[in-house]
Design a protein around this motif. Sequence first.
Motif, mmCIF file in Angstrom:
data_model
loop_
_atom_site.group_PDB
_atom_site.id
_atom_site.type_symbol
_atom_site.label_atom_id
_atom_site.label_comp_id
_atom_site.label_asym_id
_atom_site.label_seq_id
_atom_site.Cartn_x
_atom_site.Cartn_y
_atom_site.Cartn_z
ATOM 1 N N UNK A 285 -4.582 5.245 -6.902
ATOM 2 C CA UNK A 285 -5.745 5.112 -6.018
ATOM 3 C C UNK A 285 -6.481 3.794 -6.211
ATOM 4 N N UNK A 286 -6.686 3.371 -7.458
ATOM 5 C CA UNK A 286 -7.402 2.124 -7.716
ATOM 6 C C UNK A 286 -6.646 0.919 -7.131
ATOM 7 N N UNK A 287 -5.338 0.929 -7.261
ATOM 8 C CA UNK A 287 -4.531 -0.150 -6.700
ATOM 9 C C UNK A 287 -4.585 -0.124 -5.180
ATOM 10 N N UNK A 288 -4.598 1.058 -4.606
ATOM 11 C CA UNK A 288 -4.708 1.187 -3.150
ATOM 12 C C UNK A 288 -6.010 0.548 -2.667
ATOM 13 N N UNK A 289 -7.115 0.854 -3.315
ATOM 14 C CA UNK A 289 -8.410 0.281 -2.919
ATOM 15 C C UNK A 289 -8.388 -1.232 -3.084
ATOM 16 N N UNK A 290 -7.839 -1.706 -4.200
ATOM 17 C CA UNK A 290 -7.705 -3.143 -4.462
ATOM 18 C C UNK A 290 -6.943 -3.828 -3.318
ATOM 19 N N UNK A 291 -5.814 -3.269 -2.936
ATOM 20 C CA UNK A 291 -4.988 -3.855 -1.874
ATOM 21 C C UNK A 291 -5.662 -3.737 -0.509
ATOM 22 N N UNK A 292 -6.338 -2.620 -0.267
ATOM 23 C CA UNK A 292 -7.035 -2.449 1.014
ATOM 24 C C UNK A 292 -8.117 -3.514 1.201
ATOM 25 N N UNK A 293 -8.821 -3.859 0.126
ATOM 26 C CA UNK A 293 -9.864 -4.893 0.221
ATOM 27 C C UNK A 293 -9.278 -6.233 0.671
ATOM 28 N N UNK A 294 -8.125 -6.584 0.141
ATOM 29 C CA UNK A 294 -7.489 -7.839 0.542
ATOM 30 C C UNK A 294 -6.926 -7.709 1.956
ATOM 31 N N UNK A 295 -6.384 -6.550 2.270
ATOM 32 C CA UNK A 295 -5.838 -6.307 3.609
ATOM 33 C C UNK A 295 -6.905 -6.520 4.682
ATOM 34 N N UNK B 19 0.824 -1.212 0.000
ATOM 35 C CA UNK B 19 0.000 0.000 0.000
ATOM 36 C C UNK B 19 0.859 1.264 0.000
ATOM 37 N N UNK B 20 1.929 1.246 0.758
ATOM 38 C CA UNK B 20 2.832 2.401 0.793
ATOM 39 C C UNK B 20 3.456 2.651 -0.583
ATOM 40 N N UNK B 21 3.788 1.559 -1.277
ATOM 41 C CA UNK B 21 4.393 1.692 -2.606
ATOM 42 C C UNK B 21 3.377 2.098 -3.669
#
Length: 152
Positions: A110-120, A103-105
Motif C-alpha cells: 500500500x505505501x508503495x502504491x501511494x508513493x507511485x500514485x503521487x508521481x503518476x 502500480x499493478x505490480x
Amino acid sequence: MASQELLDCLNEILKHEWTGVAQYSQASFILEGVWREVYASKFEGDAKESFGHARLIGDKIAALGGVPVATRNEIKQSKDLREVLEFSLAFEAKAVEMYTQALELAESNRALVVFLEDILVDEQDGVDEYTKLLRDAPAQTAATRDSARKSG
C-alpha cells in the motif's frame, strides 16, 4: 525485498526519468525563435521535475533492495517547437503507462502504491498540459515561415 519484476519495472522508469532530464534540458538549450523565452524555462522546469522523480525512484529501488540504473534511453530532439511539444507529450504519456504498470505490480504494498500514485499524478498533469499546448502550438518549420513570407 520487492520482486525482481517490480525492481526491473522501477529501473525502466528510472531510465525513462533520466531520459527526461536529458531530453527536456536539450530542448531548453536548442530552442530558438520568438517562443524561446517562454518554452526554454518550461522545458528546464520539466527537466528538474524528471530529476526529482529519478531521485525518488532511485532511492525507492535502493530501499527495496535493488540497484538503481545509471543509464538512459535515447533522447528525441528538434529545433521545431511543435515537434518538441509532440515529443514531450509522447514522453509524458509513456511515463503514465510505466507508472500504471508499476502500480499493478505493487498492489500488495500500500505505501508503495501511494508513493507511485503521487508521481503518476505529476505525469498525468504533464500529459494534460502538453495536450493543451499542442491545441494551438505555433509551428516553426521552414515551410511555415516561407508560406507566411509569401502571403505577407
